[in-house]
Each structure stands twice: as structure tokens, then as C-alpha cells.
Design an enzyme around this catalytic site. Structure first.
Site, PDB file in Angstrom:
ATOM      1  N   GLN A  11       0.831  -1.200   0.000  1.00 24.60           N
ATOM      2  CA  GLN A  11       0.000   0.000   0.000  1.00 24.60           C
ATOM      3  C   GLN A  11       0.869   1.255   0.000  1.00 24.60           C
ATOM      4  O   GLN A  11       1.897   1.312   0.666  1.00 24.60           O
ATOM      5  CB  GLN A  11      -0.898  -0.023   1.236  1.00 24.60           C
ATOM      6  CG  GLN A  11      -2.085   0.905   1.137  1.00 24.60           C
ATOM      7  CD  GLN A  11      -3.167   0.547   2.151  1.00 24.60           C
ATOM      8  OE1 GLN A  11      -3.249  -0.596   2.591  1.00 24.60           O
ATOM      9  NE2 GLN A  11      -3.980   1.496   2.518  1.00 24.60           N
ATOM     10  N   SER A  91       4.361  -6.230   2.941  1.00 22.26           N
ATOM     11  CA  SER A  91       3.047  -6.147   3.579  1.00 22.26           C
ATOM     12  C   SER A  91       1.964  -6.716   2.658  1.00 22.26           C
ATOM     13  O   SER A  91       1.948  -7.918   2.391  1.00 22.26           O
ATOM     14  CB  SER A  91       2.766  -4.694   3.986  1.00 22.26           C
ATOM     15  OG  SER A  91       1.586  -4.611   4.755  1.00 22.26           O
ATOM     16  N   LEU A  92       1.073  -5.884   2.145  1.00 30.42           N
ATOM     17  CA  LEU A  92       0.052  -6.326   1.193  1.00 30.42           C
ATOM     18  C   LEU A  92       0.676  -7.143   0.054  1.00 30.42           C
ATOM     19  O   LEU A  92       0.098  -8.139  -0.405  1.00 30.42           O
ATOM     20  CB  LEU A  92      -0.665  -5.103   0.615  1.00 30.42           C
ATOM     21  CG  LEU A  92      -1.406  -5.301  -0.707  1.00 30.42           C
ATOM     22  CD1 LEU A  92      -2.645  -6.145  -0.508  1.00 30.42           C
ATOM     23  CD2 LEU A  92      -1.755  -3.961  -1.336  1.00 30.42           C
ATOM     24  N   ARG A 116      -9.197  -7.723   4.518  1.00 32.80           N
ATOM     25  CA  ARG A 116      -8.052  -7.263   5.328  1.00 32.80           C
ATOM     26  C   ARG A 116      -8.018  -5.738   5.385  1.00 32.80           C
ATOM     27  O   ARG A 116      -7.813  -5.141   6.440  1.00 32.80           O
ATOM     28  CB  ARG A 116      -6.757  -7.796   4.705  1.00 32.80           C
ATOM     29  CG  ARG A 116      -5.456  -7.384   5.378  1.00 32.80           C
ATOM     30  CD  ARG A 116      -4.288  -7.991   4.591  1.00 32.80           C
ATOM     31  NE  ARG A 116      -2.978  -7.751   5.168  1.00 32.80           N
ATOM     32  CZ  ARG A 116      -2.151  -6.766   4.823  1.00 32.80           C
ATOM     33  NH1 ARG A 116      -2.516  -5.889   3.902  1.00 32.80           N
ATOM     34  NH2 ARG A 116      -0.959  -6.650   5.389  1.00 32.80           N
ATOM     35  N   HIS A 200       0.781  -2.301  11.099  1.00 31.59           N
ATOM     36  CA  HIS A 200       1.903  -3.090  11.630  1.00 31.59           C
ATOM     37  C   HIS A 200       2.314  -2.638  13.030  1.00 31.59           C
ATOM     38  O   HIS A 200       3.499  -2.511  13.345  1.00 31.59           O
ATOM     39  CB  HIS A 200       3.094  -3.066  10.661  1.00 31.59           C
ATOM     40  CG  HIS A 200       2.746  -3.660   9.330  1.00 31.59           C
ATOM     41  ND1 HIS A 200       2.476  -4.994   9.157  1.00 31.59           N
ATOM     42  CD2 HIS A 200       2.574  -3.080   8.117  1.00 31.59           C
ATOM     43  CE1 HIS A 200       2.162  -5.205   7.896  1.00 31.59           C
ATOM     44  NE2 HIS A 200       2.206  -4.067   7.246  1.00 31.59           N
ATOM     45  N   GLN A 249       1.339 -10.938  10.581  1.00 33.78           N
ATOM     46  CA  GLN A 249       1.858  -9.856   9.740  1.00 33.78           C
ATOM     47  C   GLN A 249       1.105  -8.542   9.947  1.00 33.78           C
ATOM     48  O   GLN A 249       1.677  -7.461   9.854  1.00 33.78           O
ATOM     49  CB  GLN A 249       1.776 -10.290   8.276  1.00 33.78           C
ATOM     50  CG  GLN A 249       2.491  -9.373   7.315  1.00 33.78           C
ATOM     51  CD  GLN A 249       1.664  -9.146   6.056  1.00 33.78           C
ATOM     52  OE1 GLN A 249       0.485  -8.826   6.130  1.00 33.78           O
ATOM     53  NE2 GLN A 249       2.292  -9.299   4.911  1.00 33.78           N
TER      54      GLN A 249
END
Length: 319
Positions: A11, A91-92, A116, A200, A249
């Protein structure tokens, strides 16, 4: 001889117009966007190509939009016979890497990242949390800065991106104080990020728990590539690990630098960033330099960069 990793952005890399050139040039890429529209029961294609910025940056839209765009770009590259041995995503982007590894189906991945995105957005009321990028400070000093402010505020490391960049996440006031401490300890810059939630960080643990319920509904498979996890910077070895790592995560630090260093030590010398933006490529170059590992990097984010990548592989490509 090249040992290749495909890496996928997360993102923040999105922009209106992303993927449109691939949609128009490659039937395989067009099919990806059409399937995404059908799966999500929404026009993700138009959000990517001609939507308003404020629509694209809504987390629940951004996440499936980036995933679909990255897969569409990857399909065009794969068509030319270029493949990888390792893969990872920031991440994503780890979900895109998981699709590449055949650990989850594309349609299930789309649905998961949309859910998510909603869960991450809803986990913390808007205005409570924030994030900031700290430039030019070591891990040890960053943790010292956090230690000084943590008694009154939640502040944690969200991303270890490269030797030059660490991202922190948590409560807004704590982020401001940690930025001030980081500058005192020698950081070149502390830049607040325009995000809507403290990604996060432990503030998002409830989102991770709810994501686990959604992951229980999805079929996962053993991987056919070495996928290096954000959570520990090590390969995922079997499908049983996938769910636990994706849940963790959401609220754990993204160990991007560790993941890249691991791949380099495993002999990966060529990294292809596939998807909108080119931030990961710059991280890879800095990481390689810091551990004295020469690397080749490529981007596939436009038809032009796709052609450059294909040309550079030349005779190694089998059509």
C-alpha cells in the site's frame, strides 16, 4: 548466472491509471482485471484506471487494486518466459507473492485483501494512530528513541525497509515524540506518513484475529516457490505456516531488509519489482550495497519497463 526473485509492492504505491497500458496491450492482463471485477462485484478496473484519488486510497479498495495490477503486470512478464526461484512482497505485496507461489488462488487473495483492508481500517478510530518514516538512523538508535517515549504512548517499529529507512507506527502523540527523539539521536529526517491507521503495530492485533476467521474459510496450498515472509525474513515451508504468518503480519514489524538480505545470501542476484511504483528497487540497491552484494534490479510497472526487462534477459528467455 541469474538467480531471480519477484518482489511485489504494498500500500502506498498506487496511482490512478496504474495497469491501464497492460490491460490494453495483453489479453492475459485484461483477463486479470475482468476476473477481479467479477470476483469483487465492483469495478476495480475503473478505480485503477480512472477513479478519483480519494476512492483509490480507501484501504479496502487500495489493497485489491494493487494486487490485481501487480498480477496483471506479472502475467505479461511470464508470457515472455521470465520466472523466479524466490518471491516476497512488502506487507500487502506478500499476498501477491503468495498468488505467484500458488499458495492461494487469485480470487481468494482478492477477497482476503479486501476484507483485510476493511479490518485494518476499522481496527483503530481515525485520528488516533499514525506512522512516520525515519531516515538515516540505525535500528539500535531507533529502538532507543522508542524506549524514551513508550511509557506514555504506544510506538513500535512497523517496517525495517533498508539501512536508510525505518517506519514507526502507533499513537499519534507517541509518533511525534519518537520523531523528535530520533532527530536528537542523529536521524536525517522524520517524515509523517499520510495514512489512515497505525499499520503493523499492536493496535491492529484485533484486525489480525478477525482476519484469522476469514483465512479459515480459504483453501491454502503448499508453495511452489521460495516465499520469504515479512514476519521473520525466512521462507514459508508449508501451507500450515501461511495462515499464522498472515495473521501475525497485520500487527508485526515488516522485516523487509532481513528478507532481502536472506535472499541475497541464498544467491539471489536479480530482483524484479512487479507492480505500481519502484520503491522496493531502491531498498534492494541500498541493502545490497550495505552488505557488499552486487545485484541487478528491474521494474515492471509500464510497457516501457517491461520491454527493458525482457530485452536485458535476452537469450535467457525461452518463448
Amino acid at each position: 548466472m541469474r538467480k531471480v526473485a519477484f518482489i511485489f509492492p504494498g500500500q502506498g504505491s498506487q496511482y490512478v491509471g496504474m495497469g491501464k497500458d497492460f490491460y490494453e496491450a495483453f489479453p492475459e492482463s485484461k483477463q486479470v482485471f475482468e476476473e477481479a471485477n467479477e470476483c469483487l462485484k465492483m469495478n476495480i478496473r475503473d478505480i485503477c484506471f480512472q477513479g478519483r484519488d480519494e476512492e483509490l486510497i480507501r484501504t479496502e479498495n487500495t489493497q485489491p487494486a494493487i494486487l490485481a495490477t501487480s498480477i496483471a503486470m506479472m502475467k505479461a512478464l511470464e508470457k515472455e518466459g521470465i520466472d523466479c526461484e524466490f518471491t516476497a512482497g512488502l506487507s500487502l505485496g506478500e499476498y501477491t507473492a503468495l498468488v505467484k507461489s500458488e499458495g492461494v488462488g487469485f480470487r481468494d487473495a482478492l477477497w482476503l485483501v479486501r476484507v483485510r483492508g476493511k479490518l485494518m481500517q476499522e481496527a483503530v478510530p481515525e485520528g488516533i494512530g499514525g506512522m512516520a518514516a525515519i531516515l538515516g538512523l540505525s535500528r539500535e538508535k531507533m529502538l532507543m528513541a522508542i524506549e524514551k517515549v513508550k511509557d506514555h504512548n504506544i510506538v513500535e517499529v512497523a517496517n525495517y525497509n533498508s539501512p536508510e529507512q525505518i517506519v514507526i507506527s502507533g499513537e499519534k502523540e507517541g509518533i511525534q515524540l519518537a520523531c523528535q527523539e530520533a532527530i536528537k539521536l542523529g536521524a536525517k529526517k522524520a517524515v509523517p506518513l499520510p495514512v489512515s491507521a497505525p499499520f503493523h503495530s499492536s493496535l491492529l492485533k484485533p484486525a489480525g484475529e478477525r482476519l484469522k476467521e476469514e483465512l479459515d474459510k480459504v483453501k491454502l496450498w503448499d508453495l511452489n516457490k521460495n516465499l520469504v515472509s515479512n514476519v521473520d525474513g525466512k521462507p514459508v515451508t508449508c501451507k500450515e505456516e501461511i495462515k499464522e504468518k498472515l495473521v501475525n503480519q497485520v500487527s508485526s514489524s515488516v522485516l523487509w531488509q532481513d528478507s532481502i538480505e536472506f535472499m541475497m545470501k541464498e544467491g539471489v542476484n536479480t530482483f524484479i519489482e512487479i507492480g505500481p511504483g519502484k520503491t522496493l528497487t531502491s531498498f534492494v540497491k541500498r541493502i545490497g550495497k550495505s552488505i557488499d552484494k552486487p545485484v541487478e534490479t528491474f521494474n515492471v510497472n509500464s510497457i516501457e519497463t517491461l520491454k527493458k526487462t525482457i530485452d536485458s534477459f535476452g537469450k535467457e528467455v525461452t518463448n
